[in-house]
Design a protein around this motif. Sequence first.
Motif, PDB file in Angstrom:
ATOM      1  N   LEU A  32      45.299  56.983  70.959  1.00  4.65           N
ATOM      2  CA  LEU A  32      44.193  57.643  70.259  1.00  4.65           C
ATOM      3  C   LEU A  32      42.879  57.433  70.999  1.00  4.65           C
ATOM      4  O   LEU A  32      42.662  56.382  71.600  1.00  4.65           O
ATOM      5  CB  LEU A  32      44.087  57.105  68.834  1.00  4.65           C
ATOM      6  CG  LEU A  32      45.356  57.297  67.998  1.00  4.65           C
ATOM      7  CD1 LEU A  32      45.203  56.634  66.649  1.00  4.65           C
ATOM      8  CD2 LEU A  32      45.700  58.768  67.861  1.00  4.65           C
ATOM      9  N   ARG A  41      43.323  69.651  73.433  1.00  4.78           N
ATOM     10  CA  ARG A  41      44.660  69.228  73.037  1.00  4.78           C
ATOM     11  C   ARG A  41      45.654  70.285  73.488  1.00  4.78           C
ATOM     12  O   ARG A  41      45.357  71.464  73.486  1.00  4.78           O
ATOM     13  CB  ARG A  41      44.741  69.025  71.530  1.00  4.78           C
ATOM     14  CG  ARG A  41      43.847  67.879  71.089  1.00  4.78           C
ATOM     15  CD  ARG A  41      43.893  67.653  69.619  1.00  4.78           C
ATOM     16  NE  ARG A  41      45.142  67.008  69.252  1.00  4.78           N
ATOM     17  CZ  ARG A  41      45.706  67.140  68.051  1.00  4.78           C
ATOM     18  NH1 ARG A  41      45.154  67.894  67.133  1.00  4.78           N
ATOM     19  NH2 ARG A  41      46.839  66.524  67.781  1.00  4.78           N
ATOM     20  N   SER A  51      40.055  70.156  69.397  1.00  7.43           N
ATOM     21  CA  SER A  51      40.131  69.521  68.092  1.00  7.43           C
ATOM     22  C   SER A  51      39.122  68.384  68.032  1.00  7.43           C
ATOM     23  O   SER A  51      38.890  67.691  69.020  1.00  7.43           O
ATOM     24  CB  SER A  51      41.548  68.990  67.872  1.00  7.43           C
ATOM     25  OG  SER A  51      41.722  68.494  66.571  1.00  7.43           O
ATOM     26  N   TRP A  53      38.099  64.761  66.907  1.00  5.31           N
ATOM     27  CA  TRP A  53      38.650  63.458  66.539  1.00  5.31           C
ATOM     28  C   TRP A  53      37.590  62.745  65.720  1.00  5.31           C
ATOM     29  O   TRP A  53      36.478  62.496  66.201  1.00  5.31           O
ATOM     30  CB  TRP A  53      39.009  62.659  67.793  1.00  5.31           C
ATOM     31  CG  TRP A  53      39.359  61.245  67.522  1.00  5.31           C
ATOM     32  CD1 TRP A  53      38.606  60.152  67.834  1.00  5.31           C
ATOM     33  CD2 TRP A  53      40.528  60.749  66.880  1.00  5.31           C
ATOM     34  NE1 TRP A  53      39.249  59.004  67.423  1.00  5.31           N
ATOM     35  CE2 TRP A  53      40.432  59.346  66.826  1.00  5.31           C
ATOM     36  CE3 TRP A  53      41.661  61.360  66.328  1.00  5.31           C
ATOM     37  CZ2 TRP A  53      41.411  58.550  66.256  1.00  5.31           C
ATOM     38  CZ3 TRP A  53      42.641  60.566  65.764  1.00  5.31           C
ATOM     39  CH2 TRP A  53      42.510  59.174  65.735  1.00  5.31           C
ATOM     40  N   HIS A  57      41.552  60.666  62.363  1.00  3.98           N
ATOM     41  CA  HIS A  57      42.493  61.787  62.398  1.00  3.98           C
ATOM     42  C   HIS A  57      41.993  62.881  63.342  1.00  3.98           C
ATOM     43  O   HIS A  57      40.788  63.031  63.543  1.00  3.98           O
ATOM     44  CB  HIS A  57      42.624  62.443  61.006  1.00  3.98           C
ATOM     45  CG  HIS A  57      43.097  61.519  59.960  1.00  3.98           C
ATOM     46  ND1 HIS A  57      42.236  60.837  59.142  1.00  3.98           N
ATOM     47  CD2 HIS A  57      44.349  61.155  59.584  1.00  3.98           C
ATOM     48  CE1 HIS A  57      42.946  60.091  58.304  1.00  3.98           C
ATOM     49  NE2 HIS A  57      44.222  60.256  58.557  1.00  3.98           N
ATOM     50  N   TRP A  58      42.926  63.655  63.853  1.00  2.70           N
ATOM     51  CA  TRP A  58      42.585  64.907  64.526  1.00  2.70           C
ATOM     52  C   TRP A  58      42.378  65.939  63.429  1.00  2.70           C
ATOM     53  O   TRP A  58      43.156  66.018  62.479  1.00  2.70           O
ATOM     54  CB  TRP A  58      43.736  65.364  65.423  1.00  2.70           C
ATOM     55  CG  TRP A  58      43.943  64.508  66.625  1.00  2.70           C
ATOM     56  CD1 TRP A  58      44.950  63.613  66.829  1.00  2.70           C
ATOM     57  CD2 TRP A  58      43.140  64.487  67.804  1.00  2.70           C
ATOM     58  NE1 TRP A  58      44.807  63.026  68.054  1.00  2.70           N
ATOM     59  CE2 TRP A  58      43.716  63.540  68.677  1.00  2.70           C
ATOM     60  CE3 TRP A  58      41.990  65.157  68.205  1.00  2.70           C
ATOM     61  CZ2 TRP A  58      43.184  63.256  69.931  1.00  2.70           C
ATOM     62  CZ3 TRP A  58      41.455  64.881  69.449  1.00  2.70           C
ATOM     63  CH2 TRP A  58      42.045  63.946  70.301  1.00  2.70           C
ATOM     64  N   PRO A  76      42.799  67.204  57.989  1.00  2.00           N
ATOM     65  CA  PRO A  76      43.472  66.795  59.220  1.00  2.00           C
ATOM     66  C   PRO A  76      44.403  67.881  59.736  1.00  2.00           C
ATOM     67  O   PRO A  76      44.965  68.654  58.965  1.00  2.00           O
ATOM     68  CB  PRO A  76      44.267  65.553  58.806  1.00  2.00           C
ATOM     69  CG  PRO A  76      43.662  65.094  57.529  1.00  2.00           C
ATOM     70  CD  PRO A  76      43.093  66.316  56.875  1.00  2.00           C
ATOM     71  N   SER A  77      44.547  67.930  61.044  1.00  2.83           N
ATOM     72  CA  SER A  77      45.504  68.828  61.679  1.00  2.83           C
ATOM     73  C   SER A  77      46.901  68.422  61.241  1.00  2.83           C
ATOM     74  O   SER A  77      47.175  67.244  61.004  1.00  2.83           O
ATOM     75  CB  SER A  77      45.369  68.710  63.203  1.00  2.83           C
ATOM     76  OG  SER A  77      46.430  69.357  63.845  1.00  2.83           O
ATOM     77  N   GLN A  80      49.381  65.734  64.613  1.00  3.26           N
ATOM     78  CA  GLN A  80      48.573  64.580  65.009  1.00  3.26           C
ATOM     79  C   GLN A  80      48.976  64.000  66.363  1.00  3.26           C
ATOM     80  O   GLN A  80      48.212  63.279  66.972  1.00  3.26           O
ATOM     81  CB  GLN A  80      48.661  63.491  63.932  1.00  3.26           C
ATOM     82  CG  GLN A  80      47.971  63.855  62.639  1.00  3.26           C
ATOM     83  CD  GLN A  80      46.468  63.939  62.789  1.00  3.26           C
ATOM     84  OE1 GLN A  80      45.817  63.046  63.327  1.00  3.26           O
ATOM     85  NE2 GLN A  80      45.885  65.029  62.303  1.00  3.26           N
TER      86      GLN A  80
END
Length: 110
Positions: A32, A41, A51, A53, A57-58, A76-77, A80
């Motif tokens: 991370l 990403r 994305s 961060w 979380h992404w 959140p995406s 991850q």
Amino acid sequence: MRAPKKILLALVDPDAPATLPGETPWISGEVLPVQIGVYKRLSVGVMVMYSYWDGDHWLWNCHSAVQAVRESSNNPSLAQGLPWCGLLLPPGEGYGAMPYETAPLEGAPS
């Protein structure tokens, strides 16, 4: 004394685009980022997305870095663990202000 942490480079699809000068190689989604901010990403089908961060979380994947900032939310995406890349060094001029929408809001006083 602890050994230094090793960064896992992602085993990236050979069709994935090369990173640009000044960017890190693609890094495994198991590692991370340290800095909060927008990153590239590698999404499904080796498509490059951006994305935000948030430190935990992404957030949603977007088509541009500016859109990733504007669309950042608490959502959140769903993905991850995607490979990501960032900048090797901060930009010389600094990070500057985050690019928020500058168009006047409909119905807002001018």
